[in-house]
Design an enzyme around this catalytic site. Structure first.
Site, PDB file in Angstrom:
ATOM      1  N   LYS A 144      20.711   4.291  19.324  1.00 45.50           N
ATOM      2  CA  LYS A 144      21.776   4.492  20.323  1.00 45.50           C
ATOM      3  C   LYS A 144      23.137   4.179  19.990  1.00 45.50           C
ATOM      4  O   LYS A 144      24.148   4.777  20.183  1.00 45.50           O
ATOM      5  CB  LYS A 144      21.294   3.586  21.672  1.00 45.50           C
ATOM      6  CG  LYS A 144      20.047   4.134  22.440  1.00 45.50           C
ATOM      7  CD  LYS A 144      20.123   5.789  22.752  1.00 45.50           C
ATOM      8  CE  LYS A 144      18.821   5.982  23.632  1.00 45.50           C
ATOM      9  NZ  LYS A 144      19.068   7.500  24.074  1.00 45.50           N
TER      10      LYS A 144
ATOM     11  N   THR B 240      12.167   4.857  35.566  1.00 52.78           N
ATOM     12  CA  THR B 240      11.394   6.111  34.895  1.00 52.78           C
ATOM     13  C   THR B 240      10.173   5.565  34.301  1.00 52.78           C
ATOM     14  O   THR B 240       9.749   4.518  34.063  1.00 52.78           O
ATOM     15  CB  THR B 240      12.628   6.883  34.051  1.00 52.78           C
ATOM     16  OG1 THR B 240      12.505   5.838  32.773  1.00 52.78           O
ATOM     17  CG2 THR B 240      13.884   6.887  34.598  1.00 52.78           C
TER      18      THR B 240
ATOM     19  N   SER C  14      11.168  14.917  32.989  1.00 53.88           N
ATOM     20  CA  SER C  14      10.874  13.626  33.482  1.00 53.88           C
ATOM     21  C   SER C  14      12.182  12.622  33.735  1.00 53.88           C
ATOM     22  O   SER C  14      13.048  13.139  33.451  1.00 53.88           O
ATOM     23  CB  SER C  14       9.980  12.963  32.451  1.00 53.88           C
ATOM     24  OG  SER C  14       9.605  11.522  32.680  1.00 53.88           O
TER      25      SER C  14
ATOM     26  N   TYR D  34      15.554   1.424  18.333  1.00 55.74           N
ATOM     27  CA  TYR D  34      15.817   2.134  19.271  1.00 55.74           C
ATOM     28  C   TYR D  34      17.472   1.853  19.720  1.00 55.74           C
ATOM     29  O   TYR D  34      18.181   2.749  19.924  1.00 55.74           O
ATOM     30  CB  TYR D  34      15.202   1.721  20.622  1.00 55.74           C
ATOM     31  CG  TYR D  34      15.580   2.342  21.939  1.00 55.74           C
ATOM     32  CD1 TYR D  34      15.395   3.725  22.201  1.00 55.74           C
ATOM     33  CD2 TYR D  34      16.272   1.583  22.981  1.00 55.74           C
ATOM     34  CE1 TYR D  34      15.969   4.282  23.587  1.00 55.74           C
ATOM     35  CE2 TYR D  34      16.673   2.102  24.208  1.00 55.74           C
ATOM     36  CZ  TYR D  34      16.392   3.531  24.451  1.00 55.74           C
ATOM     37  OH  TYR D  34      16.925   4.000  25.499  1.00 55.74           O
TER      38      TYR D  34
HETATM   39  N1  LIG Z   1      15.192   4.618  31.857  1.00 55.86           N
HETATM   40  C1  LIG Z   1      15.907   3.736  31.382  1.00 55.86           C
HETATM   41  O1  LIG Z   1      15.881   2.290  31.598  1.00 55.86           O
HETATM   42  C2  LIG Z   1      16.674   3.886  30.133  1.00 55.86           C
HETATM   43  C3  LIG Z   1      17.786   3.061  29.964  1.00 55.86           C
HETATM   44  C4  LIG Z   1      18.557   3.492  28.807  1.00 55.86           C
HETATM   45  C5  LIG Z   1      18.739   4.631  28.130  1.00 55.86           C
HETATM   46  N2  LIG Z   1      17.541   5.429  28.889  1.00 55.86           N
HETATM   47  C6  LIG Z   1      17.523   6.845  27.841  1.00 55.86           C
HETATM   48  O2  LIG Z   1      17.568   7.783  29.015  1.00 55.86           O
HETATM   49  C7  LIG Z   1      16.842   8.982  28.474  1.00 55.86           C
HETATM   50  C8  LIG Z   1      16.087   9.621  29.329  1.00 55.86           C
HETATM   51  O3  LIG Z   1      14.993   8.659  29.426  1.00 55.86           O
HETATM   52  P1  LIG Z   1      14.094   8.366  30.748  1.00 55.86           P
HETATM   53  O4  LIG Z   1      14.416   6.878  31.277  1.00 55.86           O
HETATM   54  O5  LIG Z   1      14.274   9.691  31.765  1.00 55.86           O
HETATM   55  O6  LIG Z   1      12.639   8.394  30.280  1.00 55.86           O
HETATM   56  P2  LIG Z   1      11.373   9.511  30.296  1.00 55.86           P
HETATM   57  O7  LIG Z   1      10.964   9.652  31.751  1.00 55.86           O
HETATM   58  O8  LIG Z   1      10.270   8.850  29.205  1.00 55.86           O
HETATM   59  O9  LIG Z   1      11.982  10.825  29.818  1.00 55.86           O
HETATM   60  C9  LIG Z   1      12.257  11.265  28.419  1.00 55.86           C
HETATM   61  C10 LIG Z   1      12.503  12.520  28.215  1.00 55.86           C
HETATM   62  O10 LIG Z   1      12.895  12.731  26.854  1.00 55.86           O
HETATM   63  C11 LIG Z   1      11.960  13.994  26.634  1.00 55.86           C
HETATM   64  N3  LIG Z   1      11.731  13.585  25.023  1.00 55.86           N
HETATM   65  C12 LIG Z   1      11.050  12.741  24.442  1.00 55.86           C
HETATM   66  N4  LIG Z   1      10.874  12.946  23.180  1.00 55.86           N
HETATM   67  C13 LIG Z   1      11.160  14.363  23.061  1.00 55.86           C
HETATM   68  C14 LIG Z   1      11.356  15.268  21.965  1.00 55.86           C
HETATM   69  N5  LIG Z   1      10.636  14.898  20.746  1.00 55.86           N
HETATM   70  N6  LIG Z   1      11.868  16.395  21.838  1.00 55.86           N
HETATM   71  C15 LIG Z   1      12.207  16.760  23.252  1.00 55.86           C
HETATM   72  N7  LIG Z   1      12.404  15.990  24.484  1.00 55.86           N
HETATM   73  C16 LIG Z   1      11.771  14.798  24.358  1.00 55.86           C
HETATM   74  C17 LIG Z   1      10.833  13.669  27.456  1.00 55.86           C
HETATM   75  O11 LIG Z   1      10.363  14.844  27.316  1.00 55.86           O
HETATM   76  P3  LIG Z   1       8.944  15.591  26.739  1.00 55.86           P
HETATM   77  O12 LIG Z   1       8.170  14.487  26.420  1.00 55.86           O
HETATM   78  O13 LIG Z   1       8.410  16.557  27.661  1.00 55.86           O
HETATM   79  O14 LIG Z   1       9.370  16.161  25.588  1.00 55.86           O
HETATM   80  C18 LIG Z   1      11.245  13.630  28.758  1.00 55.86           C
HETATM   81  O15 LIG Z   1      11.868  14.515  29.354  1.00 55.86           O
HETATM   82  C19 LIG Z   1      16.390   8.679  26.914  1.00 55.86           C
HETATM   83  O16 LIG Z   1      17.440   9.182  26.045  1.00 55.86           O
HETATM   84  C20 LIG Z   1      16.603   7.108  26.873  1.00 55.86           C
HETATM   85  O17 LIG Z   1      16.499   6.322  25.914  1.00 55.86           O
HETATM   86  C21 LIG Z   1      16.634   5.289  29.641  1.00 55.86           C
END
Ligand SMILES: NC(=O)c1ccc[n+]([C@@H]2O[C@H](COP(=O)([O-])OP(=O)(O)OC[C@H]3O[C@@H](n4cnc5c(N)ncnc54)[C@H](OP(=O)(O)O)[C@@H]3O)[C@@H](O)[C@H]2O)c1
Length: 263
Positions: A157, A188, A15, A153
């Protein structure tokens, strides 16, 4: 940039940012190992990539810490090498400190902190032995400052910064590089998948997330940061200015952040 014969292991590849990283690296000819829990969604990521024959799927639960040694062995066997580990998988939170049950705080650390450092430690001896390796980690701007609704959270981080700054210092002479990437608001499913105060999936798309930077622009900047061996980067829109305000005007920052709309 050409990643022919380079192997990149991406967690959270089912994702959002992880999927966008996979699509982008596949255009650069990298061998890819895609990990997350949801196999169907990982297959969808693979379908979106341009170089499908160089892509392997490895199911991984970041909360299942006992599985990491075996997963690292399986990952190494796919292409007989790994050059870059991108620790991107993670889960967010939208709940107030005073309403959040402790098991939610623990779950956020189990996945975001212990999941990330555990997987890294499982691969680290291999990187030390080959005298090369790049470890990237997706932190967050909340890894630089706390905001309302994201207490543990943000803490998970922040903890990643301490751990990976230490790792970078300890293993510089082993040829190991560390890039910490701090996204701001990225469009996302992160807010939909975030935990509420009882640990349930929140199922709400935040406006700030919807209006955030696109995941593919995020991925391009992420890959560039790794390529240039940056130690830490902040990627997003105007929210990045918060890092400077916090550093130079900390009282002003705390007055601003308590009133900020962070959803
Ligand atoms: N989007 C933002 O605004 C934002 C901002 C700051 C930081 N981030 C960070 O960016 C990273 C990616 O997030 P995203 O924005 O792409 O959100 P997302 O679309 O919700 O994707 C999250 C990903 O993490 C995986 N994940 C969650 N729990 C897991 C587990 N127990 N084991 C293995 N994989 C797991 C999910 O895969 P499955 O559910 O298939 O396991 C998914 O592929 C995260 O670390 C998030 O904290 C995002």
């Amino acid at each position: 940039m050409d990643y022919t014969d380079k192997t990149i292991w991406i967690t959270g590849a089912s994702s959002g940012i992880g999927r966008a990283l996979a699509i982008e690296y596949s255009t650069l000819n990298g061998n890819l190992i895609l990990s997350a829990r949801n196999e169907k969604a990982l297959e969808e990521t693979k379908e979106l990539c341009s170089n499908k024959k160089n892509i392997k799927i490895l199911i991984l639960d970041l909360a299942d810490h006992e599985s990491f040694s075996q997963k690292a062995e399986e990952a190494k066997a796919f292409f007989n090498d790994i050059d870059i580990l991108i620790n991107n998988g993670g889960i967010s939170q939208r709940s107030l400190v005073n309403e959040t049950i402790l098991s939610v705080d623990k779950k956020l650390f189990d996945i975001n902190y212990f999941g990330t450092i555990g997987l890294t430690k499982a691969l680290l001896p291999y990187f030390i032995n080959r005298k090369a390796g790049h470890i990237a980690v997706t932190s967050s701007l909340t890894g630089k400052f706390g905001t309302p609704l994201r207490s543990s959270y943000a803490a998970s981080k922040h903890a990643l910064h301490g751990f990976f700054d230490s790792l970078r210092a300890e293993h510089h002479d082993d040829g190991i590089n560390v890039t910490i990437v701090c996204p701001g608001f990225i469009n996302t499913n992160v807010s939909i998948n975030a935990l509420d105060e009882n640990g349930n999936k929140r199922e709400i798309m935040d406006n700030a997330t919807k209006n955030g930077l696109s995941a593919n622009v995020m991925a391009q900047k992420y890959i560039k940061a790794i390529h240039k061996n940056k130690q830490e980067v902040w990627i997003g829109k105007k929210e990045r200015i918060g890092v400077y305000i916090k550093r130079f005007f900390p009282i002003l920052f705390s007055n601003m952040i308590r009133k900020a709309n962070v959803t």
